[in-house]
Scaffold this motif. Structure first.
Motif, PDB file in Angstrom:
ATOM      1  N   TYR A 169      43.322 -20.203  21.254  1.00 37.00           N
ATOM      2  CA  TYR A 169      42.397 -19.144  21.671  1.00 37.00           C
ATOM      3  C   TYR A 169      41.792 -19.429  23.040  1.00 37.00           C
ATOM      4  CZ  TYR A 169      39.759 -22.322  18.565  1.00 37.00           C
ATOM      5  OH  TYR A 169      39.259 -23.419  17.905  1.00 37.00           O
ATOM      6  N   ALA A 188      39.995 -16.338  24.647  1.00 41.17           N
ATOM      7  CA  ALA A 188      38.706 -16.065  23.999  1.00 41.17           C
ATOM      8  C   ALA A 188      37.618 -17.028  24.478  1.00 41.17           C
ATOM      9  CB  ALA A 188      38.865 -16.166  22.482  1.00 41.17           C
ATOM     10  N   LYS A 220      36.125 -17.198  17.591  1.00 45.89           N
ATOM     11  CA  LYS A 220      36.856 -17.232  18.876  1.00 45.89           C
ATOM     12  C   LYS A 220      38.326 -16.930  18.637  1.00 45.89           C
ATOM     13  CE  LYS A 220      34.268 -20.732  21.332  1.00 45.89           C
ATOM     14  NZ  LYS A 220      34.305 -22.087  21.827  1.00 45.89           N
ATOM     15  N   SER A 261      39.567 -15.365  16.159  1.00 46.04           N
ATOM     16  CA  SER A 261      39.710 -13.958  15.756  1.00 46.04           C
ATOM     17  C   SER A 261      39.687 -13.045  16.977  1.00 46.04           C
ATOM     18  CB  SER A 261      38.571 -13.556  14.811  1.00 46.04           C
ATOM     19  OG  SER A 261      38.624 -14.329  13.650  1.00 46.04           O
ATOM     20  N   TRP A 262      38.791 -13.351  17.905  1.00 49.83           N
ATOM     21  CA  TRP A 262      38.686 -12.524  19.120  1.00 49.83           C
ATOM     22  C   TRP A 262      39.997 -12.570  19.916  1.00 49.83           C
ATOM     23  CZ3 TRP A 262      37.361  -8.430  21.196  1.00 49.83           C
ATOM     24  CH2 TRP A 262      37.231  -8.243  22.571  1.00 49.83           C
ATOM     25  N   GLU A 263      40.625 -13.723  19.956  1.00 48.64           N
ATOM     26  CA  GLU A 263      41.905 -13.842  20.662  1.00 48.64           C
ATOM     27  C   GLU A 263      42.935 -12.882  20.033  1.00 48.64           C
ATOM     28  OE1 GLU A 263      42.271 -16.260  23.149  1.00 48.64           O
ATOM     29  OE2 GLU A 263      44.409 -16.048  23.586  1.00 48.64           O
ATOM     30  N   ILE A 265      42.261 -10.213  18.301  1.00 49.17           N
ATOM     31  CA  ILE A 265      41.855  -8.818  18.538  1.00 49.17           C
ATOM     32  C   ILE A 265      42.239  -8.417  19.971  1.00 49.17           C
ATOM     33  CG2 ILE A 265      39.878  -7.223  18.674  1.00 49.17           C
ATOM     34  CD1 ILE A 265      38.506  -9.044  16.530  1.00 49.17           C
ATOM     35  N   LEU A 266      42.020  -9.345  20.900  1.00 54.61           N
ATOM     36  CA  LEU A 266      42.381  -9.081  22.300  1.00 54.61           C
ATOM     37  C   LEU A 266      43.876  -8.776  22.418  1.00 54.61           C
ATOM     38  CD1 LEU A 266      40.605 -11.800  24.484  1.00 54.61           C
ATOM     39  CD2 LEU A 266      40.470  -9.330  24.805  1.00 54.61           C
ATOM     40  N   LEU A 272      30.356 -11.255  17.931  1.00 53.02           N
ATOM     41  CA  LEU A 272      31.753 -10.841  18.042  1.00 53.02           C
ATOM     42  C   LEU A 272      31.853  -9.309  17.985  1.00 53.02           C
ATOM     43  CD1 LEU A 272      34.750 -11.521  18.232  1.00 53.02           C
ATOM     44  CD2 LEU A 272      34.809 -11.762  15.753  1.00 53.02           C
ATOM     45  N   THR A 303      30.921  -7.992  21.350  1.00 51.69           N
ATOM     46  CA  THR A 303      32.014  -8.253  22.297  1.00 51.69           C
ATOM     47  C   THR A 303      33.144  -7.249  22.085  1.00 51.69           C
ATOM     48  OG1 THR A 303      31.430 -10.572  22.116  1.00 51.69           O
ATOM     49  CG2 THR A 303      33.529 -10.101  23.174  1.00 51.69           C
ATOM     50  N   CYS A 304      33.430  -7.027  20.811  1.00 48.62           N
ATOM     51  CA  CYS A 304      34.520  -6.125  20.454  1.00 48.62           C
ATOM     52  C   CYS A 304      34.213  -4.699  20.931  1.00 48.62           C
ATOM     53  CB  CYS A 304      34.657  -6.162  18.940  1.00 48.62           C
ATOM     54  SG  CYS A 304      36.311  -5.901  18.383  1.00 48.62           S
ATOM     55  N   SER A 328      36.926  -3.951  23.683  1.00 54.16           N
ATOM     56  CA  SER A 328      38.149  -3.519  22.991  1.00 54.16           C
ATOM     57  C   SER A 328      38.048  -2.039  22.665  1.00 54.16           C
ATOM     58  CB  SER A 328      38.317  -4.356  21.720  1.00 54.16           C
ATOM     59  OG  SER A 328      39.089  -3.676  20.779  1.00 54.16           O
TER      60      SER A 328
END
Lengths: 258, 352
Positions: B46, B49, B62, B64-66, B68-69, B90, B93-94, B98
């Motif tokens: 990640y 992220a 982190k 998970s965010w990677e 999602i990205l 998160l 951020t999303c 996103s």
């Protein structure tokens, strides 16, 4: 009956042959581990046998310990260094309540209960600052023999504070301190205290309970031991050869298992 | 996980996913809206992220965010819960970075009638959100069908848990199937799980000692493999990835939404939600029920709620004579040799 304990550490490998009948160490050997832990274990057993002129098959039970313990195909059992250091410390100091073991890259604190059984332990992870390897790197950077650390510790008044924990950063910190004209001996003293500080916080997290026994190669460095005694406010028992305590413990456990 | 996937081919062949992260997300409602609930496990690495969060931020989030990205699973939406601060950040951020539609479900901490009513109100908002995505319109009938099938999934996992505790399957297989259950179509999964259970004919002797595993979100195949090589049974996994996820059925009566609210608020709680006194009582009950010999407390780095609870629990465990081991790991990454030495030493300690 003879049993053997082999402690394969990151820096050195130790083998101890133990005589069950008279409860004595028949022979021991300390050698560098090198790149192949399996070969080191074989060689250590061979040398320990050679020392007392016996064949390997005269050893009835072998226990391997240390980080290389899994890679010893001829061992009858593998036991962690936690149990072995506890057992080995009790061989010299039967009333030990806390064991501090500082090896090449591991530092650990083991707490024993009233029956001398381990009930709790802490180990370093992620970082090997304050261990044997850390001291070796610093000695090299300071161009001084590791053996001379204790002399310097005793004969030097005052110290220079070392602020870096990381081995690499601490090395460059002392290089710049030398560059700034700081007294080398005071830097050494500062380094020893920085190690003692790290170990102290680990010991405190497990609740210090005397009597304390210190094992592992770093226990040979009386400078570190003295600084630690000062920080912890207790006397520390040091076995005659602290580096082989893990192997002694393994050999004693082997004699109990056979 | 790979060796077990072949038994669950049909249920995992799906792409109509809505992502979720926390066990307080009611899968029943996602399913009622015609989507497949899909737990986000994140990416192995990640690095991208890392640029969005401070260094001491939850590694699971982190990771998970990677994912999602990258949106490699083509999620139609993501449901967040306010179960911890990291999760809220998160969500923020999303929302900012996103284009995936997101919803924040507020989960109350208390267990009483007002909390259940409040949670039910929030679930109604979630229904509005899910309806706005324009798939199937959620009706009471659809919710009731979903409750039935998700309950069946839970019952299947409980059966599987018994098989594991009797060493009929190993921990690696058991935890892999729990993971698959969070990534698959529940209707097909229930069928495939039942076929899988019927196909296993092993007879084995349970392994000792009985260990209670307590922690947060532990998703580490190498750790399960390591556990399966050791002589022990993880008799109860008080973690977001196992028992806290699947234990407790939803009562399928006339007020389905209220029943869902009740099940989620009264299930075994995580350290963030739980009243710690109640949690300690629950842990002690599990120690008795499962004849536990030792406790392994495992946490992902930087999970304050989980980390702060341990010193208190350790003292309580000491008083009842139960040894405990504390392990801290990173997400998708841990030092195998060091963890193995600690667990082996802990087992030696239990045996002496």
């Amino acid at each position: 009956m003879l049993t053997c304990g082999i402690d394969i550490g990151s820096v050195s490998t130790e083998a101890v042959i133990f005589n069950k009948e008279n409860k004595e160490i028949a022979s021991y050997i300390i050698m560098p581990t090198g790149s192949n832990s399996k070969t080191a274990a074989e060689k250590a057993l061979e040398l320990a046998c050679e020392k007392i002129n016996i064949e390997k098959d005269k050893v009835d039970f072998i226990v391997a310990t240390g980080y290389g313990r899994i890679n010893v195909p001829f061992a009858d059992k593998n036991i962690t260094e936690i149990s072995c250091h506890a057992k080995g410390s009790l061989f010299y100091f039967p009333d030990t309540a806390t064991v501090i073991d500082i090896g090449g890259q591991d530092s650990k604190v083991i707490k024993l209960d009233d029956n001398s059984n381990p009930i709790d332990f802490l180990m370093n992870d992620k970082c090997a600052a304050g261990t044997g390897r850390f001291l070796e790197v610093m000695a090299k950077a300071l161009e001084i023999e590791l053996e001379d650390f204790q002399k310097v510790f005793i004969n030097t008044n005052g110290k220079v504070e070392i602020t870096s924990t990381c081995t690499v950063f601490a090395e460059s910190e002392i290089v710049s301190l030398i560059g700034q004209g700081e007294d080398k001996n005071k830097i050494i003293k500062g380094l020893i205290y920085s190690i003692a500080n790290r170990i102290t916080s680990m010991v405190e997290r497990i609740n210090l309970q005397p009597p304390v026994c210190m094992t592992g190669g770093v226990a040979k460095n009386l400078g570190v031991v003295k600084a630690l005694e000062e920080k912890l406010g207790v006397e520390i028992n040091i076995p005659k050869e602290p580096q082989i305590i893990g192997a002694i413990g393994a050999a004693i456990i082997a004699s109990n298992l056979k | 996980m790979e060796k077990i996937k072949k038994y669950f081919k049909r249920s995992t062949d799906n792409n109509n996913y809505i992502g979720w992260l926390c066990t307080y997300t009611p899968e029943e409602l996602i399913l009622s809206a015609g989507f497949t609930p899909f737990r986000i496990y994140g990416s192995k690495d990640y690095n991208r992220a890392e640029g969005f969060f401070p260094i001491n931020f939850c590694p699971y989030l982190k990771s998970s965010w990677e994912s999602i990205l990258n949106n490699d699973t083509h999620l139609k939406s993501i449901i967040f819960t306010n179960s911890c601060d990291g999760m809220r950040r998160l969500y923020d951020t999303c929302k900012k970075y996103s284009s995936i539609p997101v919803f924040m479900l507020d989960v109350p901490k208390n267990q009483n009638i007002s909390s259940v009513n409040y949670f039910e109100f929030n679930l109604n908002n979630l229904i509005d959100f899910l309806n706005s995505l324009g798939n199937k319109k959620i009706t009471n009938e659809r919710i009731k069908n979903s409750i039935e099938i998700i309950n069946k999934k839970r019952e299947g996992l409980i059966k599987l848990n018994n098989m594991y505790r009797n060493s009929i399957i190993d921990i690696d297989t058991y935890n892999s199937i729990i993971k698959i259950s969070t990534l698959s179509d529940p209707y097909l999964f229930v069928e495939e799980l039942s076929n899988y259970i019927d196909s296993i004919k092993n007879v084995a002797k349970p392994k000792k000692p009985n260990i209670l595993l307590i922690g947060n979100f532990i998703n580490e195949d190498r750790l399960w493999k390591l556990f399966s090589e050791l002589d022990l049974t993880l008799s109860y996994q008080d973690t977001c990835s196992a028992n806290r996820y699947f234990e407790g059925l939803v009562e399928n009566g006339n007020k389905p939404l209220g029943s869902i609210a009740k099940r989620y608020l009264y299930k075994s709680a995580c350290m963030r939600i739980a009243n710690l006194g109640n949690k300690i009582t629950e842990i002690k009950e599990n120690i008795k029920k499962y004849k536990i010999d030792g406790i392994i407390y495992i946490s992902l780095k930087f999970c304050d709620n989980t980390l702060y609870f341990y010193p208190l629990l350790k003292e309580e465990l000491k008083d009842i004579g139960k040894p405990s081991l504390y392990l801290e790991i990173e997400y998708n990454n841990f030092s195998e040799g060091q963890v193995k030495t600690r667990i082996q030493a802990f087992l030696e300690m239990i045996y002496t």
